[in-house]
Design a protein around this motif. Structure first.
Motif, PDB file in Angstrom:
ATOM      1  N   HIS A 126       0.856  -1.186   0.000  1.00 23.13           N
ATOM      2  CA  HIS A 126       0.000   0.000   0.000  1.00 23.13           C
ATOM      3  C   HIS A 126       0.892   1.235   0.000  1.00 23.13           C
ATOM      4  CE1 HIS A 126       0.837   0.030   4.323  1.00 23.13           C
ATOM      5  NE2 HIS A 126       0.312  -1.190   4.422  1.00 23.13           N
ATOM      6  N   PHE A 127       0.383   2.381   0.389  1.00 28.86           N
ATOM      7  CA  PHE A 127       1.178   3.614   0.311  1.00 28.86           C
ATOM      8  C   PHE A 127       2.480   3.462   1.100  1.00 28.86           C
ATOM      9  CE2 PHE A 127       2.593   7.825   1.601  1.00 28.86           C
ATOM     10  CZ  PHE A 127       2.586   8.492   0.386  1.00 28.86           C
ATOM     11  N   GLY A 128       3.577   3.863   0.479  1.00 28.17           N
ATOM     12  CA  GLY A 128       4.896   3.729   1.087  1.00 28.17           C
ATOM     13  C   GLY A 128       5.666   2.545   0.551  1.00 28.17           C
ATOM     14  N   THR A 129       4.962   1.586  -0.037  1.00 26.68           N
ATOM     15  CA  THR A 129       5.618   0.443  -0.670  1.00 26.68           C
ATOM     16  C   THR A 129       6.167   0.864  -2.031  1.00 26.68           C
ATOM     17  OG1 THR A 129       4.170  -1.170   0.409  1.00 26.68           O
ATOM     18  CG2 THR A 129       5.251  -1.875  -1.615  1.00 26.68           C
ATOM     19  N   VAL A 130       7.333   0.344  -2.379  1.00 25.22           N
ATOM     20  CA  VAL A 130       7.909   0.551  -3.700  1.00 25.22           C
ATOM     21  C   VAL A 130       7.748  -0.735  -4.493  1.00 25.22           C
ATOM     22  CG1 VAL A 130       9.992   1.042  -5.034  1.00 25.22           C
ATOM     23  CG2 VAL A 130       9.596   2.223  -2.856  1.00 25.22           C
ATOM     24  N   LEU A 131       7.078  -0.643  -5.641  1.00 22.10           N
ATOM     25  CA  LEU A 131       6.955  -1.773  -6.563  1.00 22.10           C
ATOM     26  C   LEU A 131       7.952  -1.583  -7.693  1.00 22.10           C
ATOM     27  CD1 LEU A 131       3.097  -2.371  -6.977  1.00 22.10           C
ATOM     28  CD2 LEU A 131       4.722  -3.697  -5.610  1.00 22.10           C
ATOM     29  N   GLU A 132       8.828  -2.551  -7.865  1.00 24.78           N
ATOM     30  CA  GLU A 132       9.840  -2.487  -8.926  1.00 24.78           C
ATOM     31  C   GLU A 132       9.430  -3.352 -10.107  1.00 24.78           C
ATOM     32  OE1 GLU A 132      14.361  -1.672  -7.362  1.00 24.78           O
ATOM     33  OE2 GLU A 132      13.608  -3.711  -7.283  1.00 24.78           O
ATOM     34  N   ASN A 133       9.343  -2.728 -11.276  1.00 26.99           N
ATOM     35  CA  ASN A 133       9.164  -3.416 -12.556  1.00 26.99           C
ATOM     36  C   ASN A 133       7.911  -4.284 -12.621  1.00 26.99           C
ATOM     37  OD1 ASN A 133      11.665  -2.399 -13.644  1.00 26.99           O
ATOM     38  ND2 ASN A 133      12.716  -3.833 -12.288  1.00 26.99           N
ATOM     39  N   VAL A 134       6.887  -3.879 -11.884  1.00 28.40           N
ATOM     40  CA  VAL A 134       5.588  -4.545 -11.952  1.00 28.40           C
ATOM     41  C   VAL A 134       4.742  -3.844 -13.012  1.00 28.40           C
ATOM     42  CG1 VAL A 134       3.449  -5.055 -10.700  1.00 28.40           C
ATOM     43  CG2 VAL A 134       5.665  -5.286  -9.550  1.00 28.40           C
ATOM     44  N   TYR A 135       4.144  -4.599 -13.912  1.00 21.64           N
ATOM     45  CA  TYR A 135       3.272  -3.997 -14.919  1.00 21.64           C
ATOM     46  C   TYR A 135       2.022  -3.442 -14.241  1.00 21.64           C
ATOM     47  CZ  TYR A 135       0.190  -3.358 -18.899  1.00 21.64           C
ATOM     48  OH  TYR A 135      -0.654  -2.807 -19.834  1.00 21.64           O
ATOM     49  N   VAL A 136       1.680  -2.204 -14.561  1.00 21.89           N
ATOM     50  CA  VAL A 136       0.502  -1.550 -13.990  1.00 21.89           C
ATOM     51  C   VAL A 136      -0.447  -1.170 -15.123  1.00 21.89           C
ATOM     52  CG1 VAL A 136      -0.340   0.424 -12.658  1.00 21.89           C
ATOM     53  CG2 VAL A 136       1.831  -0.656 -12.037  1.00 21.89           C
ATOM     54  N   ASN A 137      -1.688  -1.566 -14.985  1.00 26.20           N
ATOM     55  CA  ASN A 137      -2.693  -1.238 -15.990  1.00 26.20           C
ATOM     56  C   ASN A 137      -2.799   0.286 -16.112  1.00 26.20           C
ATOM     57  OD1 ASN A 137      -5.421  -0.524 -17.053  1.00 26.20           O
ATOM     58  ND2 ASN A 137      -5.683  -2.744 -17.099  1.00 26.20           N
ATOM     59  N   PRO A 138      -2.556   0.852 -17.307  1.00 32.56           N
ATOM     60  CA  PRO A 138      -2.531   2.309 -17.454  1.00 32.56           C
ATOM     61  C   PRO A 138      -3.888   2.971 -17.222  1.00 32.56           C
ATOM     62  CG  PRO A 138      -2.392   1.238 -19.594  1.00 32.56           C
ATOM     63  CD  PRO A 138      -2.261   0.161 -18.579  1.00 32.56           C
TER      64      PRO A 138
END
Length: 533
Positions: free
Chosen positions: A288-300
């Motif tokens: 959730h907020f504060g987490t860093v997601l690296e190289n995860v595809y995110v639906n635009p």
């Protein structure tokens, strides 16, 4: 006393209006978004991409060949030497590069939850999101009695080395100087280099204080019974240590001192490829907020992360503080472990689901660090391959492997810890023929080990690997406990088992200096039961 060839010139970086010191995570996230470094997902996590490098760069990792460490480091492909002159040149170039930046982000913290063994850390970043990562993964700054000078990470991903001039293999470099207490990183945006560099530093410093540094997860039960879980990627280390009935000490890096176990980190760096709420609810809820997601595809359009989409890489990651896990142990310290679990995912289907190890066998399998790579995980791999990573963490060990193995053996004996080898891989045949071990059965086996139910269990000795197999385990079918009985073709089983046994022995040849009782604790290759095959 620490040498100061450079008179700590990075102090120049910490003077001026461009220095943003110890910003809270909320402000760092704002900065990241404003600077176009990432986007927010529908869950509020900060999603970023790391460009060319979506994982560590082991061929670009160096240790400065300084006089004080020259005779201690296990030099080779893992620990490559860099001359002090090359380091000094890179150091000066990176500082001049960073001095031109309009903003630099600095955070202070620690490695090591035990106050007696904390290492102060200062992290200097040119990217705001890298500073979020550092805030979440290291232990946040607080009260500490340590008078030790900090280890400083200087990360400049936009600076690229010139191999012809700087003595590097490529434009990327991760350099540790123990005398200057500096980690210098350039040419890569992959944030995991910061985390693992400090782990490498601790793997050098802690053993000198008679503390075993370990690449493992750890949890503790209501009765104070501590357990360690060693295992390479894909073996289930994070999943199996995340037990709702036990408190999580940490998921990746620990020290074992005379006081007990302590977490080296303040956060988690979880793999999230194919992450689902059903299989790993604790990790899912931690994002959730504060987490860093690296190289995860995110639906635009929806902003939702798609954890099954591996367009960027299979090495997708989530970095979040330990407190995001509801049952995390606040002080991140516990007593001496009573149970140690070595996890392996044997894709050949020949290792037993659970084995009770002697101290010598524990040291043998610790040094071996075996698991399997599956077809499709890397280009060119068309069938399972045996993989060995010394001490379950060879890329991060500056000292000779025997140092860590001998310490483990001493601590097992001193604290009467029970050690088990658990196969979370295949049963009834190899990958493609057999089936993956049922997670419910694996959990039942680990539960029995943790509760001491296998202490008095009757065992039989495996004819190929010499391992001691319990004849019964609560919640597990008896026939499943002996791998040969799950194969229809017994001759095929023996051939496959013997083939893996020889791979173990070939890998162990590099440990010829280990005592004979350790070398003989591996597979049995010439017994009447196996000779005909």
């Amino acid at each position: 006393m620490m040498t100061t060839r450079f008179s700590k010139p990075f102090t120049r970086l910490l003077r001026g209006e461009n220095i943003l010191m110890d910003l809270p995570v909320s402000r760092l996230v704002e900065k990241s978004l404003f600077r176009g470094e990432g986007i927010l997902t529908s869950d509020g996590a900060l999603s970023v991409e790391t460009g060319k490098y979506t994982g560590r760069s082991p061929k670009d990792k160096y240790i400065v060949e300084e006089e004080s460490v020259r005779d201690k480091i296990d030099w080779g492909a893992v620990n490559q030497p860099l001359s002090p002159a090359s380091f000094a040149s890179l150091y000066d170039q990176v500082l001049r590069h960073l001095e031109q930046k309009q903003e630099l982000f600095v955070t202070n913290g620690f490695a090591g939850a035990d106050p007696d063994y904390q290492l102060p850390i200062q992290v200097i970043n040119e990217y705001a999101w890298h500073n979020v990562f550092a805030r979440q993964l290291f232990i946040r700054s607080g009260e500490s009695d340590t008078k030790e000078a900090p280890f400083t990470i200087i990360s400049a991903p936009e600076f690229q080395a010139d191999p012809n001039h700087d003595g590097t293999n490529s434009e990327t470099f991760i350099v540790i100087s123990f005398e200057e207490r500096v980690v210098l990183i350039g040419g890569t945006e992959y944030a995991g280099e910061m985390k693992k560099s400090i782990f490498s530093v601790m793997n050098f410093l802690l053993p000198e204080q008679n503390i075993l540094s370990m690449h493992c997860s750890a949890n503790v039960g209501e009765e104070g019974d501590t357990a360690l879980f060693f295992g390479l990627s894909g073996t289930g280390k994070t999943t199996l240590s995340a037990d709702p009935n036990r408190l999580l000490i940490g998921d990746d890096e620990h020290g074992w001192s005379d006081n007990g176990i302590f977490n080296i980190e303040g956060g988690c760096y979880a793999k999230c490829v194919h992450l689902s709420y059903k299989k790993e609810p604790q990790i899912w809820n931690a994002i959730h907020f504060g987490t860093v997601l690296e190289n995860v595809y995110v639906n635009p359009h929806s902003g939702e992360p798609d954890y099954d989409n591996t367009t960027l890489t299979e090495n997708t990651r989530a970095a979040y503080p330990l407190e995001n896990i509801p049952n995390a142990l606040e002080q991140s310290m516990a007593g001496h472990p009573s149970t140690i679990i070595f996890l392996t995912a044997d894709a050949f289907g020949v290792l037993p689901p659970i084995s009770c190890l002697t101290k010598e066998q524990a040291m043998y399998h610790f040094l071996s660090g075996y698991t399997s790579k599956l077809a499709g995980t890397e280009r060119g791999i068309t069938e399972p391959q045996a993989t060995f990573s010394t001490c379950f963490g060879s890329p991060f060990l500056p000292l000779h492997a025997s140092t860590y193995a001998e310490m483990l053996g001493e601590k097992i004996e001193k604290h009467a810890a029970e050690v088990f080898l658990v196969n979370t891989g295949w049963s009834g045949g190899p990958y493609g023929i057999g089936k993956r071990m049922d997670l419910a059965y694996t959990r039942a086996m680990i539960q029995a080990a943790l509760q001491g139910e296998l202490k008095s269990a009757e065992t039989t000795r495996d004819a190929v690997f010499g391992l001691h197999l319990p004849l019964q385990c609560p919640g597990v079918p008896d026939e499943l406990l002996h791998p040969a009985s799950t194969w229809q073709d017994k001759e095929a089983y023996m051939l496959k088992a013997k083939d893996l046994a020889w791979k173990f022995e070939e890998n162990f040849e590099k440990f010829a200096n280990m005592p004979e009782q350790i070398r003989k604790a591996g597979p049995i290759l010439h017994t009447p039961e196996t000779a005909e095959y």
